[in-house]
Scaffold this motif. Structure first.
Motif, PDB file in Angstrom:
ATOM      1  N   LEU A  85       6.998  33.658  47.812  1.00  0.00           N
ATOM      2  CA  LEU A  85       5.605  33.631  47.373  1.00  0.00           C
ATOM      3  C   LEU A  85       4.698  34.332  48.385  1.00  0.00           C
ATOM      4  O   LEU A  85       3.771  35.071  48.005  1.00  0.00           O
ATOM      5  CB  LEU A  85       5.162  32.165  47.185  1.00  0.00           C
ATOM      6  CG  LEU A  85       3.785  31.942  46.550  1.00  0.00           C
ATOM      7  CD1 LEU A  85       3.718  32.605  45.158  1.00  0.00           C
ATOM      8  CD2 LEU A  85       3.485  30.445  46.417  1.00  0.00           C
ATOM      9  N   MET A  86       4.983  34.152  49.664  1.00  0.00           N
ATOM     10  CA  MET A  86       4.190  34.811  50.712  1.00  0.00           C
ATOM     11  C   MET A  86       4.401  36.327  50.685  1.00  0.00           C
ATOM     12  O   MET A  86       3.470  37.103  50.941  1.00  0.00           O
ATOM     13  CB  MET A  86       4.592  34.261  52.085  1.00  0.00           C
ATOM     14  CG  MET A  86       4.164  32.810  52.319  1.00  0.00           C
ATOM     15  SD  MET A  86       4.882  32.096  53.823  1.00  0.00           S
ATOM     16  CE  MET A  86       4.217  33.223  55.064  1.00  0.00           C
ATOM     17  N   GLN A  87       5.635  36.708  50.358  1.00  0.00           N
ATOM     18  CA  GLN A  87       5.942  38.142  50.362  1.00  0.00           C
ATOM     19  C   GLN A  87       5.479  38.845  49.090  1.00  0.00           C
ATOM     20  O   GLN A  87       5.418  40.075  49.037  1.00  0.00           O
ATOM     21  CB  GLN A  87       7.460  38.324  50.511  1.00  0.00           C
ATOM     22  CG  GLN A  87       7.994  37.888  51.869  1.00  0.00           C
ATOM     23  CD  GLN A  87       9.513  37.839  51.909  1.00  0.00           C
ATOM     24  OE1 GLN A  87      10.171  38.160  50.900  1.00  0.00           O
ATOM     25  NE2 GLN A  87      10.077  37.433  53.048  1.00  0.00           N
ATOM     26  N   SER A  88       5.100  38.052  48.085  1.00  0.00           N
ATOM     27  CA  SER A  88       4.686  38.668  46.816  1.00  0.00           C
ATOM     28  C   SER A  88       3.322  39.337  46.889  1.00  0.00           C
ATOM     29  O   SER A  88       2.997  40.210  46.075  1.00  0.00           O
ATOM     30  CB  SER A  88       4.684  37.588  45.713  1.00  0.00           C
ATOM     31  OG  SER A  88       3.642  36.644  45.956  1.00  0.00           O
ATOM     32  N   GLY A  89       2.495  38.925  47.859  1.00  0.00           N
ATOM     33  CA  GLY A  89       1.145  39.496  47.983  1.00  0.00           C
ATOM     34  C   GLY A  89       0.194  39.014  46.921  1.00  0.00           C
ATOM     35  O   GLY A  89      -0.900  39.576  46.768  1.00  0.00           O
ATOM     36  N   LYS A  94      -6.282  31.823  52.165  1.00  0.00           N
ATOM     37  CA  LYS A  94      -6.252  30.382  52.386  1.00  0.00           C
ATOM     38  C   LYS A  94      -4.900  29.803  51.974  1.00  0.00           C
ATOM     39  O   LYS A  94      -4.296  29.006  52.710  1.00  0.00           O
ATOM     40  CB  LYS A  94      -7.353  29.714  51.593  1.00  0.00           C
ATOM     41  CG  LYS A  94      -7.402  28.192  51.789  1.00  0.00           C
ATOM     42  CD  LYS A  94      -8.556  27.583  50.994  1.00  0.00           C
ATOM     43  CE  LYS A  94      -8.586  26.075  51.198  1.00  0.00           C
ATOM     44  NZ  LYS A  94      -9.690  25.446  50.426  1.00  0.00           N
ATOM     45  N   GLN A  95      -4.432  30.249  50.800  1.00  0.00           N
ATOM     46  CA  GLN A  95      -3.136  29.742  50.330  1.00  0.00           C
ATOM     47  C   GLN A  95      -2.011  30.234  51.232  1.00  0.00           C
ATOM     48  O   GLN A  95      -1.032  29.518  51.474  1.00  0.00           O
ATOM     49  CB  GLN A  95      -2.880  30.180  48.894  1.00  0.00           C
ATOM     50  CG  GLN A  95      -1.610  29.565  48.289  1.00  0.00           C
ATOM     51  CD  GLN A  95      -1.391  29.978  46.837  1.00  0.00           C
ATOM     52  OE1 GLN A  95      -2.174  30.792  46.297  1.00  0.00           O
ATOM     53  NE2 GLN A  95      -0.369  29.432  46.214  1.00  0.00           N
ATOM     54  N   LEU A  99       0.722  28.074  53.075  1.00  0.00           N
ATOM     55  CA  LEU A  99       2.159  28.328  52.908  1.00  0.00           C
ATOM     56  C   LEU A  99       2.860  28.484  54.262  1.00  0.00           C
ATOM     57  O   LEU A  99       3.989  27.998  54.446  1.00  0.00           O
ATOM     58  CB  LEU A  99       2.379  29.587  52.065  1.00  0.00           C
ATOM     59  CG  LEU A  99       2.100  29.448  50.565  1.00  0.00           C
ATOM     60  CD1 LEU A  99       2.172  30.805  49.871  1.00  0.00           C
ATOM     61  CD2 LEU A  99       3.086  28.467  49.925  1.00  0.00           C
ATOM     62  N   GLU A 100       2.154  29.171  55.192  1.00  0.00           N
ATOM     63  CA  GLU A 100       2.734  29.354  56.518  1.00  0.00           C
ATOM     64  C   GLU A 100       2.918  27.993  57.217  1.00  0.00           C
ATOM     65  O   GLU A 100       3.937  27.739  57.849  1.00  0.00           O
ATOM     66  CB  GLU A 100       1.841  30.263  57.367  1.00  0.00           C
ATOM     67  CG  GLU A 100       1.867  31.714  56.915  1.00  0.00           C
ATOM     68  CD  GLU A 100       0.856  32.566  57.677  1.00  0.00           C
ATOM     69  OE1 GLU A 100      -0.028  31.964  58.335  1.00  0.00           O
ATOM     70  OE2 GLU A 100       0.968  33.795  57.609  1.00  0.00           O
ATOM     71  N   HIS A 101       1.913  27.150  57.081  1.00  0.00           N
ATOM     72  CA  HIS A 101       1.991  25.819  57.683  1.00  0.00           C
ATOM     73  C   HIS A 101       3.112  24.996  57.036  1.00  0.00           C
ATOM     74  O   HIS A 101       3.887  24.316  57.724  1.00  0.00           O
ATOM     75  CB  HIS A 101       0.640  25.105  57.514  1.00  0.00           C
ATOM     76  CG  HIS A 101       0.654  23.698  58.040  1.00  0.00           C
ATOM     77  ND1 HIS A 101       0.670  23.401  59.373  1.00  0.00           N
ATOM     78  CD2 HIS A 101       0.663  22.499  57.371  1.00  0.00           C
ATOM     79  CE1 HIS A 101       0.701  22.086  59.532  1.00  0.00           C
ATOM     80  NE2 HIS A 101       0.682  21.518  58.314  1.00  0.00           N
TER      81      HIS A 101
END
Length: 245
Positions: A85-89, A94-95, A99-101
């Protein structure tokens, strides 16, 4: 009661056969293998219980390992989903931060779970070694029981052979005695264990007691065909010649 001296002497042969039969009976009850088998059976039960306990522990650990692996797979899948999901851009800043946390938390959780799994696997390895040892010990106990049982059965078979042969001998020998003499002999044997014994050197061969002068005199005065008995134990006394020096 009277009986030919030769018939009286044959009572000693009958008594010898009965003594051997009594030894067979005693031997059958007191075979060392009987106690050995009892101990071996107890040891087998103890080893079986030990194996059941360690296998139960092993089963519990297998269940814990499987549960831990399932939880790790779930955490790993969640982390993989977050990374994609993070790599999808397609997420906002904020999200993305959230997600990183979350991913960092998931990674820490995965590390803890994997450490716990490693500990479980190490414990399982040790318990598996204990289970292998317990199986070997149980096999040894069962082998010892089998060997003791084999020895007992062989000993019992030998005793059975001896008993059968000597019982047949006794049956033949018993026919050579008058009924009243045989009944007296058997009654005494049943009551005191020995029906007849040699009288020699003032001593009763049954109770091994040396008779007093009065008793000895009576025995010597009795006719050769008279049935005489020990005043102490009641055994039929067969008077035999004094040993030559």
């Amino acid at each position: 009661m009277k009986a030919d001296p030769a018939v009286q002497r044959r009572l000693l042969d009958l008594a010898a056969v009965d003594a051997e039969l009594a030894r067979v009976t005693h031997r059958r009850r007191t075979l060392p293998e009987i106690a050995e088998i009892a101990g071996a059976e107890q040891l087998v039960r103890t080893k079986q219980d030990a194996l059941v306990n360690v296998e139960t522990t092993l089963t519990d650990l297998d269940r814990d390992v499987k549960r831990q692996e399932t939880e790790i797979d779930q955490v790993r899948a969640r982390g993989e989903r977050d990374r994609k999901l993070m790599q999808s851009g397609s997420v906002g800043s904020k999200q993305l931060t959230e997600l990183e946390h979350e991913l960092a938390t998931i990674q820490r959780r995965q590390g803890i779970l994997e450490d716990d799994l490693l500990e479980l696997m190490e414990r399982r390895e040790a318990v598996e070694a204990n289970a292998s040892f317990a199986r070997v010990e149980l096999d040894k106990a069962r082998q010892a029981l089998e060997e003791a049982t084999t020895r007992r059965d062989a000993a019992l078979a030998d005793l059975e052979t001896t008993e059968t042969r000597r019982t047949a001998d006794r049956s033949v020998m018993a026919k050579g005695f008058p009924d009243d003499l045989l009944k007296l002999y058997d009654r005494q044997r049943e009551q005191r264990g020995i029906g007849a014994a040699a009288f020699q050197s003032r001593r009763c061969g049954a109770c091994r007691i040396e008779l007093d002068r009065g008793a000895v005199s009576k025995l010597k005065e009795a006719a050769a065909d008279e049935i005489v008995r020990c005043e102490e134990c009641g055994a039929i006394l067969v008077r035999i010649g004094e040993p030559k020096v």
